[in-house]
Design an enzyme around this catalytic site. Sequence first.
Site, short mmCIF file in Angstrom:
data_model
loop_
_atom_site.label_atom_id
_atom_site.label_comp_id
_atom_site.label_asym_id
_atom_site.label_seq_id
_atom_site.Cartn_x
_atom_site.Cartn_y
_atom_site.Cartn_z
N ARG A 108 5.18 -3.65 -3.36
CA ARG A 108 4.90 -3.88 -1.93
C ARG A 108 5.61 -5.17 -1.55
O ARG A 108 5.39 -6.22 -2.17
CB ARG A 108 3.41 -4.02 -1.65
CG ARG A 108 3.14 -4.58 -0.26
CD ARG A 108 1.69 -4.58 0.14
NE ARG A 108 1.23 -3.24 0.46
CZ ARG A 108 0.13 -2.96 1.15
NH1 ARG A 108 -0.64 -3.95 1.60
NH2 ARG A 108 -0.22 -1.72 1.39
N HIS A 135 5.89 3.16 4.81
CA HIS A 135 4.64 3.15 4.04
C HIS A 135 4.36 4.59 3.57
O HIS A 135 3.42 5.25 4.03
CB HIS A 135 3.50 2.61 4.91
CG HIS A 135 2.29 2.19 4.15
ND1 HIS A 135 2.21 2.19 2.76
CD2 HIS A 135 1.06 1.73 4.58
CE1 HIS A 135 1.02 1.76 2.38
NE2 HIS A 135 0.31 1.48 3.46
N GLN A 138 0.89 5.99 2.11
CA GLN A 138 -0.13 6.11 3.16
C GLN A 138 -0.06 7.49 3.84
O GLN A 138 -1.08 8.10 4.17
CB GLN A 138 0.10 5.00 4.20
CG GLN A 138 -0.87 5.03 5.36
CD GLN A 138 -2.28 4.60 4.97
OE1 GLN A 138 -2.47 3.58 4.34
NE2 GLN A 138 -3.28 5.40 5.33
N ASP A 232 -2.78 1.51 14.46
CA ASP A 232 -2.59 0.52 13.38
C ASP A 232 -2.65 -0.86 14.03
O ASP A 232 -2.62 -0.98 15.27
CB ASP A 232 -1.22 0.78 12.71
CG ASP A 232 -0.97 -0.09 11.49
OD1 ASP A 232 -1.92 -0.76 11.00
OD2 ASP A 232 0.19 -0.13 11.01
N CYS A 273 -4.81 3.52 9.30
CA CYS A 273 -4.53 3.27 7.87
C CYS A 273 -5.41 2.17 7.29
O CYS A 273 -5.59 2.11 6.08
CB CYS A 273 -3.06 2.93 7.69
SG CYS A 273 -2.53 1.54 8.71
N ARG A 318 -6.21 7.75 -0.38
CA ARG A 318 -5.12 6.97 -0.99
C ARG A 318 -5.15 7.14 -2.51
O ARG A 318 -4.11 7.24 -3.16
CB ARG A 318 -5.26 5.47 -0.65
CG ARG A 318 -5.24 5.10 0.82
CD ARG A 318 -3.92 5.42 1.49
NE ARG A 318 -2.78 4.85 0.81
CZ ARG A 318 -2.41 3.57 0.84
NH1 ARG A 318 -3.09 2.69 1.53
NH2 ARG A 318 -1.33 3.15 0.18
N1 CP Z 1 -3.60 0.92 4.31
C1 CP Z 1 -3.20 0.01 3.41
O1 CP Z 1 -2.07 0.04 2.91
O2 CP Z 1 -4.13 -0.92 3.10
P1 CP Z 1 -3.91 -2.21 2.20
O3 CP Z 1 -2.99 -3.13 2.96
O4 CP Z 1 -5.27 -2.78 2.00
O5 CP Z 1 -3.28 -1.79 0.91
N1 NVA Z 2 1.59 -1.96 9.72
C1 NVA Z 2 0.67 -2.58 8.79
C2 NVA Z 2 0.14 -1.58 7.83
C3 NVA Z 2 -0.86 -2.12 6.84
C4 NVA Z 2 -1.37 -1.10 5.88
C5 NVA Z 2 1.36 -3.71 8.07
O1 NVA Z 2 2.52 -3.56 7.67
O2 NVA Z 2 0.75 -4.77 7.92
#
Ligand code: CP
Ligand code: NVA
Length: 331
Positions: A108, A135, A138, A232, A273, A318
């Site tokens: 990530r 993502h 997700q 989101d 999400c 997830r």
């Molecule tokens: N939805 C999601 O990716 O959550 P986190 O940022 O907690 O991993």
């Molecule tokens: N768009 C958000 C998604 C988090 C799961 C981010 O990138 O922070």
Amino acid sequence: MGVNLSGRSFLKLLDFSTAEIEYLLALSRNFKDLKRTGTPHRYLEGKNIVLLFQKTSTRTRCAFEVAGHDLGMGVTYLDPSGSQMGHKESIADTARVLGRMFDGIEFRGFAHADVEELAAQAGVPVWNGLTDLWHPTQMLADVLTMQENFNYDLRGKTVTFMGDAKNNVARSLMVVCAKLGINFRACGPAERMPDDDVLEACRPIAEANGCTITLTSDPAAGAEGAHVLYTDVWVSLGEPSEVWAERIGLLEPYRVTPELMALADPQAIFMHCLPAFHDTKTTTGARIAEEFGISEMEVSDEVFEGPRSRVFDEAENRLHTIKAVMYATLK
Ligand code: CP
Ligand code: NVA
């Protein structure tokens, strides 16, 4: 011919065919059944994976860790400050080291090019746990959740993303909808619509799969008759806190409220999400309330806590979907 994803990386859904995505969803349903019935599934015993996080996470990290353990694997977690990567060692060098020790790597981070570089150099499957652009894990959880709510028949259904339609989740949702024949609406201000590159990539895919992609800045038109209202956060991980004021100004009309839900299909569900700002019980939520006088952001608390909300099913999914991705690529 059957689908075989062995050895593949999972970086973005544009790289996967409809049949491959459907295969991963079917596998996810199997893993969910195994988990629910308490049936052991240590199919990858003896393998080891590493989870590299340059940004914070609750769901993604925990899903990879629990899925790895359920599959019988060893799991190493490296937090944003827990490795040499970036400050003392390049992505390419890190990839070649980790690839000698681990069977798979979750990443990530910020630049999508970094996860591409990892995958190019590691020699083992790399899974994208979120970048500034995509993502993909997700999306599998989201589609599984939609399938569960609409009798596994999503063709012709309409999913509306409300709010910051330029972000990684909105882009990814457009791709997965196009691949699976689901109508997609991006509903937000002109300044926060998906970039042209993703639109250009998705339009022919949607056309081939008999579904539509619509952009609208009218919240009522976005919500009208939709089967899923999805939103989101208004400011994503890695964006500077100075953008809050501008985003609140732009995105407030797109908050998912009971009024917008009432315009959607009678069976419509609400999805997010997570994490979500639906009250002031977080430090950021409290600060925004104090500074800007709003106690809810992208979704009202009533919708988030209401009977149409499926956000915690999504979060659980997830686990099952990430397990499917690891199994399919490592077996
Ligand atoms: N939805 C999601 O990716 O959550 P986190 O940022 O907690 O991993
Ligand atoms: N768009 C958000 C998604 C988090 C799961 C981010 O990138 O922070």
